[in-house]
Scaffold this active site. Structure first.
Site, PDB file in Angstrom:
ATOM      1  N   ASP A   7     -68.597   5.723  20.247  1.00  0.00           N
ATOM      2  CA  ASP A   7     -68.003   4.488  20.071  1.00  0.00           C
ATOM      3  C   ASP A   7     -68.123   4.195  18.569  1.00  0.00           C
ATOM      4  O   ASP A   7     -67.167   3.367  17.988  1.00  0.00           O
ATOM      5  CB  ASP A   7     -68.473   3.299  21.028  1.00  0.00           C
ATOM      6  CG  ASP A   7     -68.118   3.480  22.520  1.00  0.00           C
ATOM      7  OD1 ASP A   7     -67.334   4.068  22.572  1.00  0.00           O
ATOM      8  OD2 ASP A   7     -68.552   2.577  23.211  1.00  0.00           O
TER       9      ASP A   7
ATOM     10  N   GLU B  88     -83.581  25.460  21.852  1.00  0.00           N
ATOM     11  CA  GLU B  88     -84.818  25.647  21.045  1.00  0.00           C
ATOM     12  C   GLU B  88     -86.046  25.826  21.833  1.00  0.00           C
ATOM     13  O   GLU B  88     -86.998  25.624  21.273  1.00  0.00           O
ATOM     14  CB  GLU B  88     -84.635  24.497  20.077  1.00  0.00           C
ATOM     15  CG  GLU B  88     -84.555  23.125  20.831  1.00  0.00           C
ATOM     16  CD  GLU B  88     -84.419  21.804  19.670  1.00  0.00           C
ATOM     17  OE1 GLU B  88     -84.652  22.105  18.627  1.00  0.00           O
ATOM     18  OE2 GLU B  88     -83.856  20.780  20.223  1.00  0.00           O
TER      19      GLU B  88
ATOM     20  N   ASP C  48     -88.241  24.832  16.414  1.00  0.00           N
ATOM     21  CA  ASP C  48     -88.802  24.783  17.811  1.00  0.00           C
ATOM     22  C   ASP C  48     -88.969  26.041  18.459  1.00  0.00           C
ATOM     23  O   ASP C  48     -89.658  25.971  19.436  1.00  0.00           O
ATOM     24  CB  ASP C  48     -88.013  23.587  18.546  1.00  0.00           C
ATOM     25  CG  ASP C  48     -88.345  22.152  18.070  1.00  0.00           C
ATOM     26  OD1 ASP C  48     -89.611  21.844  17.910  1.00  0.00           O
ATOM     27  OD2 ASP C  48     -87.619  21.302  17.851  1.00  0.00           O
TER      28      ASP C  48
END
Length: 248
Positions: A80, A145, A171
């Site tokens: 939005d 990840e 990660d």
């Protein structure tokens, strides 16, 4: 501007923070393909400032990483606000990927609610509620990840509505147990995982990307279409070179 489809390799830049207009302006003046706005790891950046940030970037392409996969309402808020390219972190299963697509797309492809907001100029655009057209303007990226995500990479990439997959080496290094090693990004386990998962994603007909730190990475991952350079590293390395030069 939607980043995909693309026939060329894109290289975006990840600024240290999306909250500093001057830094964004500096990177915008360079020939990067897009600016990566990270809302996941910038806790000081309030989501309500995103429309101003996107307005500051103007027509310059941007990619917005959503703050948390479990906050599906954030997808609605980011879209939005006018974002068109999304990246959702920590996706581990096809079911999670399907929920992301469902939240990002208007019916009949999903459940995104329609309203008057920045994305349709608050109902003043020529076709403010052309939801099928809006669905085509959005690119949805998911981030693998963890080793769980790696194991499910084929199913994640095959999810209808997922346009591309980003592989998070930091990660991944943590999940592989090698993040405490020197130069973990270059660790053979990390590099092998990136190549193997990248190949799986490409075989499913989707684009893939990762972080790159320089020319060697760009060459190693030349089949990856959406790569990202660390702006903080550029600022730090440039400052170090300057200080070394003036200190001679």
């Amino acid at each position: 501007m939607r980043l995909l489809p693309t026939s060329k390799n894109l290289v975006g830049v990840l600024p240290p923070s999306p909250s500093c207009p001057s830094v964004l302006s500096l990177f915008k003046a360079l020939p990067f393909s897009f600016i990566f706005l990270d809302l996941e790891h910038t806790p000081h950046y309030p989501l309500h400032r995103l429309p101003d940030t996107l307005n500051h970037l103007g027509s310059f392409p941007s990619l917005v990483r959503i703050p948390g996969k479990n906050s599906l309402d954030n997808i609605q808020k980011v879209l939005d606000s006018g974002a068109q390219n999304l990246l959702i972190p920590m996706i581990n299963t096809r079911e999670e990927a399907e929920k992301i697509v469902h939240a990002a797309k208007f019916p009949p492809l999903g459940s995104r609610g329609c309203t008057s907001s920045f994305f349709n100029e608050f109902g003043t655009s020529e076709a403010p509620f052309a939801t099928s057209l809006e669905n085509g303007k959005i690119s949805v990226g998911v981030q693998i990840e963890t080793m769980e995500g790696v194991r499910n990479a084929k199913e994640i990439a095959a999810t209808p509505g997922v346009d591309w997959v980003f592989l998070g080496p930091v990660d991944l290094a943590s999940s592989l147990g090698v993040i405490e090693s020197d130069a973990f990004f270059c660790h053979e386990d990390v590099q092998r995982t990136l190549r193997d998962v990248g190949r799986i994603v490409i075989e499913e007909g989707k684009e893939v990307g990762t972080l790159i730190t320089g020319k060697e990475d760009a060459q190693m991952f030349d089949s990856f279409k959406i790569n990202v350079a660390l702006g903080s590293s550029m600022l730090l390395d440039g400052s170090k070179r300057f200080l070394a030069d003036v200190d001679r």
